[in-house]
Design a protein around this motif. Sequence first.
Motif, PDB file in Angstrom:
ATOM      1  N   SER A  55       0.824  -1.208   0.000  1.00  0.00           N
ATOM      2  CA  SER A  55       0.000   0.000   0.000  1.00  0.00           C
ATOM      3  C   SER A  55       0.860   1.261   0.000  1.00  0.00           C
ATOM      4  O   SER A  55       0.539   2.248  -0.654  1.00  0.00           O
ATOM      5  CB  SER A  55      -0.924   0.006   1.217  1.00  0.00           C
ATOM      6  N   ASP A  58       2.206   1.927  -3.418  1.00  0.00           N
ATOM      7  CA  ASP A  58       1.187   2.509  -4.286  1.00  0.00           C
ATOM      8  C   ASP A  58       1.231   4.038  -4.200  1.00  0.00           C
ATOM      9  O   ASP A  58       1.214   4.732  -5.222  1.00  0.00           O
ATOM     10  CB  ASP A  58      -0.175   1.963  -3.842  1.00  0.00           C
ATOM     11  N   GLY A  59       1.323   4.561  -2.981  1.00  0.00           N
ATOM     12  CA  GLY A  59       1.422   6.011  -2.821  1.00  0.00           C
ATOM     13  C   GLY A  59       2.712   6.568  -3.397  1.00  0.00           C
ATOM     14  O   GLY A  59       2.721   7.607  -4.072  1.00  0.00           O
ATOM     15  N   THR A  62       2.563   6.818  -7.175  1.00  0.00           N
ATOM     16  CA  THR A  62       1.709   7.916  -7.645  1.00  0.00           C
ATOM     17  C   THR A  62       2.539   9.184  -7.852  1.00  0.00           C
ATOM     18  O   THR A  62       2.375   9.903  -8.831  1.00  0.00           O
ATOM     19  CB  THR A  62       0.618   8.201  -6.582  1.00  0.00           C
ATOM     20  N   SER A 269      -3.583   6.161   6.672  1.00  0.00           N
ATOM     21  CA  SER A 269      -3.644   5.946   5.234  1.00  0.00           C
ATOM     22  C   SER A 269      -2.240   5.628   4.733  1.00  0.00           C
ATOM     23  O   SER A 269      -1.359   6.490   4.694  1.00  0.00           O
ATOM     24  CB  SER A 269      -4.176   7.178   4.504  1.00  0.00           C
ATOM     25  N   ARG A 271      -1.364   4.838   1.784  1.00  0.00           N
ATOM     26  CA  ARG A 271      -1.129   5.480   0.492  1.00  0.00           C
ATOM     27  C   ARG A 271      -0.642   6.920   0.708  1.00  0.00           C
ATOM     28  O   ARG A 271       0.313   7.352   0.071  1.00  0.00           O
ATOM     29  CB  ARG A 271      -2.430   5.445  -0.311  1.00  0.00           C
ATOM     30  N   ASP A 272      -1.292   7.643   1.627  1.00  0.00           N
ATOM     31  CA  ASP A 272      -0.850   9.010   1.923  1.00  0.00           C
ATOM     32  C   ASP A 272       0.567   8.999   2.490  1.00  0.00           C
ATOM     33  O   ASP A 272       1.371   9.882   2.192  1.00  0.00           O
ATOM     34  CB  ASP A 272      -1.798   9.681   2.924  1.00  0.00           C
ATOM     35  N   GLY A 274       2.873   6.903   1.751  1.00  0.00           N
ATOM     36  CA  GLY A 274       3.749   6.698   0.592  1.00  0.00           C
ATOM     37  C   GLY A 274       3.937   7.990  -0.199  1.00  0.00           C
ATOM     38  O   GLY A 274       5.045   8.314  -0.642  1.00  0.00           O
ATOM     39  N   ILE A 275       2.864   8.723  -0.373  1.00  0.00           N
ATOM     40  CA  ILE A 275       2.941   9.998  -1.097  1.00  0.00           C
ATOM     41  C   ILE A 275       3.891  10.948  -0.368  1.00  0.00           C
ATOM     42  O   ILE A 275       4.779  11.557  -0.983  1.00  0.00           O
ATOM     43  CB  ILE A 275       1.525  10.617  -1.238  1.00  0.00           C
ATOM     44  N   SER A 276       3.753  11.046   0.945  1.00  0.00           N
ATOM     45  CA  SER A 276       4.622  11.956   1.698  1.00  0.00           C
ATOM     46  C   SER A 276       6.076  11.504   1.683  1.00  0.00           C
ATOM     47  O   SER A 276       6.993  12.331   1.627  1.00  0.00           O
ATOM     48  CB  SER A 276       4.133  12.079   3.145  1.00  0.00           C
TER      49      SER A 276
END
Lengths: 311, 311
Positions: A55, A58-59, A62, A269, A271-272, A274-276
């Motif tokens: 998971s 995945d972030g 992105t 989260s 995913r969040d 991972g984004i950060s």
Amino acid sequence: MNEETRRRVLEAATRLGYVANQSGRSLRKGSTGVIGFMMQTGPEITGQGDTFFMSVFDGVQTVLARHKLDLVALLCSSDQDPDAYLQRVVARGFADAVILSATRLHDARFELLARHNIPFITLGRSQTDVGQPWIDLDFEGMAEVAIERLVKSGHRHIGLIWPNGDLNLGHLFVHRSQEVLARHNLSLSPEHIFRATPSETGGYGVARQIMDCETRPTAVVLVNETLVTGLYRGLEEVGLMPGKDIAIIGRQSPQAQFLKPSLTCFSLSLRDLGISLAEGLLSVMPEYKLHYPDAVKRLVWPMDLIEGESS
Amino acid sequence: MNEETRRRVLEAATRLGYVANQSGRSLRKGSTGVIGFMMQTGPEITGQGDTFFMSVFDGVQTVLARHKLDLVALLCSSDQDPDAYLQRVVARGFADAVILSATRLHDARFELLARHNIPFITLGRSQTDVGQPWIDLDFEGMAEVAIERLVKSGHRHIGLIWPNGDLNLGHLFVHRSQEVLARHNLSLSPEHIFRATPSETGGYGVARQIMDCETRPTAVVLVNETLVTGLYRGLEEVGLMPGKDIAIIGRQSPQAQFLKPSLTCFSLSLRDLGISLAEGLLSVMPEYKLHYPDAVKRLVWPMDLIEGESS
């Protein structure tokens, strides 16, 4: 060179087996277009955090997709030395930047990357600090909220399941739990620190350990998300129903809400996260930093308590 | 092409920025020391097979360690085109050889790797075949054994959960199930092919789909190991007890044996599968093939039925 010559040269080069390749170009720019995410694998660890990492990936992907960067997972087996492993990664030079996980109390990997001037971010802190950005889950906040909640509900004998190995998070989690208990004139009995492999079989075994305690804990907090189905089954076999005979607070997993009784757990989260992580990493890479002026440099990532039926 | 022409072509290609670079060469010399394992990631897929892959990686790494080779996971997000992704991997040339998973009914990746003379093995078959070695789980055998067993127990309305997307395994699994049913003058009703995302939430939703059927199936077979906890919870909420009101046969997962009632499931050693994949791959790499004269070239990997309480 005209278009026709160019075309013929490239055709001939292809016939010679020379992939007309991207990395040829990027190597000279000093970039490979690849970001590495180093994680542990191995029989002791398999089952721990697999869904977690997928998971998070995945972030990360992105964000990397915006810059046409690819993510590869650097799989370090638990029987390999992570420092030597990372040394090989550096020597091979196939990643522009690295995300490190499974940070240890002291972690030589940080110094290695700093010495080679390779941008990196860590998922997890360490007593080693070379000024790199990091994001860490709030295991101390988790301990604080979970223990306070249990004490308020009248629990006096609270157990913990120690997470795997020498990971920094284990130290943070246990120390903060002890502090909170001390605040209420309670203590963490050594027999209530349960050691288990981070697997369903490990969780199953904890139920027996609980029954063997001289004073049986009335509540247990677990950081690992991967042993709760086994723990539930084990508890049922010894006649303890979560939420009725023993309180359980854990971490969210794909199974948590579908267990019966559903698990009271800490959630975030992924995913969040991972984004950060990706944005934090790009913010220290010379080519991308201008895009991410506001990326977090260091952050303890909060987790939310989701009420379930188990506590 | 003579030596002189060859030299001039390569010089010209270099001027065009198509450096005949180190990594390009090492692909053929086998000297990056890295083996890539391509797998899918993404929100639709996360949760599917994570534990599966981690365990397979463990077996692969055991073999690679003998030769000081490192494994990296090539993470292809589900919103990326896998063919284009692999093209970048090839162009970057950072792996000596590749293991492909998530094989599709037709799979252009096979031809790409063959064209570039990059050794590879696939976990899964495809109608595309370039003579590469493959290992595939015996989904047809699974369908055969599961359906036969259910029919023998008197089931006449048997449902299947279709695995994700266009993967080759879905076609194999459903077709063989239909064949076995036909042998008993039974058929697979279209309303009994349940579509679900391969996640616990997807499994939870299948319970509602089962209740909404005009003729309710008395048994369900699932290939995905990642939706059974959700399915159990969903079935309980609609008043169906696995093993009593509805038979369930699935795939082994870390949770399967600890579910209540325990899951009747098909099992295999994922670590052994990883070992065979790695040995099969090394057996087609010029530098290593002498070490692996007896490695399997093509194998349908059998699975064992573990009796549980759910059927």
